[in-house]
Scaffold this active site. Sequence first.
Site, PDB file in Angstrom:
ATOM      1  N   THR A  18      38.781  38.544  32.567  1.00 15.77           N
ATOM      2  CA  THR A  18      38.143  38.610  33.880  1.00 15.77           C
ATOM      3  C   THR A  18      37.021  39.641  33.869  1.00 15.77           C
ATOM      4  O   THR A  18      35.934  39.399  34.386  1.00 15.77           O
ATOM      5  CB  THR A  18      39.171  39.000  34.962  1.00 15.77           C
ATOM      6  OG1 THR A  18      40.242  38.062  34.910  1.00 15.77           O
ATOM      7  CG2 THR A  18      38.551  39.003  36.340  1.00 15.77           C
TER       8      THR A  18
ATOM      9  N   TRP B 214      34.077  38.442  31.827  1.00 23.58           N
ATOM     10  CA  TRP B 214      33.419  37.298  32.462  1.00 23.58           C
ATOM     11  C   TRP B 214      32.256  37.775  33.335  1.00 23.58           C
ATOM     12  O   TRP B 214      31.245  37.095  33.472  1.00 23.58           O
ATOM     13  CB  TRP B 214      34.431  36.540  33.320  1.00 23.58           C
ATOM     14  CG  TRP B 214      33.863  35.300  33.979  1.00 23.58           C
ATOM     15  CD1 TRP B 214      33.842  34.045  33.459  1.00 23.58           C
ATOM     16  CD2 TRP B 214      33.234  35.216  35.260  1.00 23.58           C
ATOM     17  NE1 TRP B 214      33.230  33.184  34.334  1.00 23.58           N
ATOM     18  CE2 TRP B 214      32.843  33.864  35.449  1.00 23.58           C
ATOM     19  CE3 TRP B 214      32.940  36.135  36.272  1.00 23.58           C
ATOM     20  CZ2 TRP B 214      32.195  33.429  36.606  1.00 23.58           C
ATOM     21  CZ3 TRP B 214      32.293  35.708  37.418  1.00 23.58           C
ATOM     22  CH2 TRP B 214      31.934  34.368  37.572  1.00 23.58           C
ATOM     23  N   HIS B 215      32.399  38.966  33.914  1.00 31.07           N
ATOM     24  CA  HIS B 215      31.389  39.456  34.855  1.00 31.07           C
ATOM     25  C   HIS B 215      30.156  40.001  34.169  1.00 31.07           C
ATOM     26  O   HIS B 215      29.177  40.343  34.828  1.00 31.07           O
ATOM     27  CB  HIS B 215      31.985  40.530  35.770  1.00 31.07           C
ATOM     28  CG  HIS B 215      32.909  39.964  36.794  1.00 31.07           C
ATOM     29  ND1 HIS B 215      34.225  39.690  36.521  1.00 31.07           N
ATOM     30  CD2 HIS B 215      32.708  39.583  38.072  1.00 31.07           C
ATOM     31  CE1 HIS B 215      34.793  39.183  37.604  1.00 31.07           C
ATOM     32  NE2 HIS B 215      33.897  39.100  38.552  1.00 31.07           N
ATOM     33  N   GLY B 216      30.195  40.116  32.869  1.00 30.10           N
ATOM     34  CA  GLY B 216      29.007  40.597  32.177  1.00 30.10           C
ATOM     35  C   GLY B 216      29.388  41.058  30.788  1.00 30.10           C
ATOM     36  O   GLY B 216      30.514  41.490  30.551  1.00 30.10           O
TER      37      GLY B 216
END
Lengths: 478, 372
Positions: free
Chosen positions: A322, A325-327
């Site tokens: 997670t 996934w954001h960067g």
Amino acid sequence: MVFSSILFLFRFLPFFMLCYFLTYVIPERSARRMRNVILLLGSLVFYAWGEPVYVLLMLFSTVSDYMHGRAIDASQSQRVRAGLLISSVCINLFILGFFKYADFLILTVNSLAGTHFQTMNLPLPIGISFYTFQTMSYTIDVYRGKAKVQRNFLDFAVFVTLFPQLIAGPIVKYTDVEESLHDRGADVETISYGCCRFVTGLAKKVLLANNIGLLWEEISAMNFGGMSTLAAWMGIGAYALQIYFDFSGYSDMAIGLGAILGFRFPENFRYPYVSASITEFWRRWHISLGSWFREYVYIPLGGNRKGLPRQIFNILVVWMLTGIWHGAGWNFLLWGLWFGFFLILEKVFLGKLLGYLPRVFGWIYSMLVVLTGWVMFVVEEPNGIFSYLQAMFHRNGSEWYDERALYLLLQYGVILIVGALGATPLTGQIGRRLEQSGSGLAIALRRLLKKVIPAVLLLASVAYIVDASYNPFLYFRF
Amino acid sequence: MDEKQDAGLTVAFLCTILLLLLLADLWQPDRKFSENENRLLASRPTLEKSALLSGKFMEDYETYLTDQFIGRDNWIELKTRSEILLQKREVGGVYLCDDDYLIEQHLPEDFPQELVDRRLELLSRLVEGYGARVMLVPTADNVLTDKLPDFAPYYDQDLLFAQVRERVGEEAYIDVASKLREHAGEEIYYRTDHHWTSLGAYYGYLAWKEHTGMLSPVSYDPGKLCAVTDDFLGTLYSKINLPSREDEIRIFPETLQRPVRVTYDYNVRKTSLYEESYLEGKNQYGYFLDDNHGFIEIETGYENGRELFVLKDSYANCLVPLLTAHYERIYMVDLRYYNGRLSQLLDPYMGESTDVLVLYDCIHFLEDFKYY
């Protein structure tokens, strides 16, 4: 193309909707097909406007998963089916990995091993993390027999490219929209709801997120070492509201547009900042991402059915993913693990403990964890994160407050209060009370407000878009 | 009316708003220039393959649509007004201050010490090489500080003055700031513009006179200041574009007594320090010495053999008229328009009776005081 632009609101949207709804004059059987053709073409134009080259990548991904789906369905042998699934997932993850994580890996290897590999410096295709996750949900569910194979390429391409949720979510699973791909329609009440939902989202993004974002912009440009405690808290509080209104605003716009077109997209945010635990926070924040990881990673890994140690391991895996996934950056990994850590604590004992305490304790604890998390998320480099946290916890030798902080408080106080109230279910509750009341006056008032409020929000948003000195797209790293 | 009809009405209402704006936008012709924003607006980009593939065409097209959108000025005004409604006292880098003053915002972090050091170095070379005197004028935020919004941040120019003073020495440093602060209650800055008024310049002149001890054949009387216009809306007004209290531009009538000859950029000759034509347009401060020029030569009509060389920004334009009574010739250089070596420009003019003066407001000094 982004929703909060003159181009989208006054060129793309009216023109597209006109074409789309003109199909209602032709016979229903051919109109269905026509609608999907228009929707696909519109979506491609929408995406190609911002990514004239990478649109080909998205089409490749579409074709690849369409064929994988057909092949999985056609094959009788379990081994072949599994092989095809692995092939599909690998292709998707390879595309994602190549464009999103390759440079990060190269830099990491360089710094660990002292090598000097060149980075590729490819720009990240917008929305890639959203659409690869969506197409993966399709092949996985076809493999598991949860979804029927899609034989109609047009319908499948519509699913992948669907412009309302293409670039910033919510992450729509194939099974969420399976039926509506072929056969959908919206009655006038749903369309009206969709319009209002879209305008609400637009206002959240343009009026609240952008303006509160200016405060964070100003504070994040200061020297963290000499920053007063008040400024640090105001800054990260502003960022928390900015990303919430921005992200949930985008989701509202997507859900609204979807409703107008006859789709029901899953809800993505439910007032996350009222949460009294981190578990609750993640049930309210970016719900579609959480449920994707839950369904396609956590549960397949065994979830909570294989004993506590295995569950803890599973949680750590999911939260590493997670985060990343954001960067592509260590700070995002850290950010994910930060939440994973508290989720585990809550599973082991903290959740029970919080249950005995008044809700406000849980809320304070959650806000501390979440706001600290936002520092890791947004400041990015380790020294900056550390000195910002020092400023927040009054450990940098600066004042509790200074003139600069007081000035910003006076300038942004009103909008911060509006934002904080808007992040609670309060306005929704007032609306519902009005909705339930049967008196003639309440009905008249409700009908009037349902026109006046969206109109005012729309016009005010246009004013802020026209004079857009600050209108960022926050998800270019997702 | 049932819920269904009402929902239809909501949809129709919102669509009508959108369509009316769309049609009006398509119908109205493009504008080239925005008076309000004082800038060229984007025009329709041409479609080329490379620009299309790189995405530049799309970017330009969006800028074009936004710049040319119907009622642009009204939307911007709506935005500004709603910000003020939300208690913002700063719009587009301008503080909305007490007593109808607009004051430009200068944040401390925009002027790092290394920038100050670079400017000090250039300044001290002039002082050592040419015996230059230095007049740095504080901007309004540093003098009318009590009119700023509560707790408003501003770059504290006293820190700069102290360093300049130490670097160039008492001989060269003219203390304008203290003089202006003594008169902070008077009309020494415009309400809608970032310049000082003629009265402000007069106090600057007094500081200069006390410092140099020079005697003048003329004595100026602030009581006799006369207005040449009373509807001046300056640069700060242009940044916020809201109805504002108009300023008067006033001049000292004594500066009109002698016939002068002014030469702009070596070729345009005039017989006045003031250019009437500017009073008709938007940039009324240009009235003083024809706005900005790279090089100005003034023959003052006072024959005392003395010459003055001024390195300056636009703050000097309303002060130099007061200096005319002290010099036979005054040369003014705006370094932004001069790219050669400064010594090559200065040396031919240097003689026994030539003074050099550096005259800037603090902010332009930090931003623009550069030479080779």
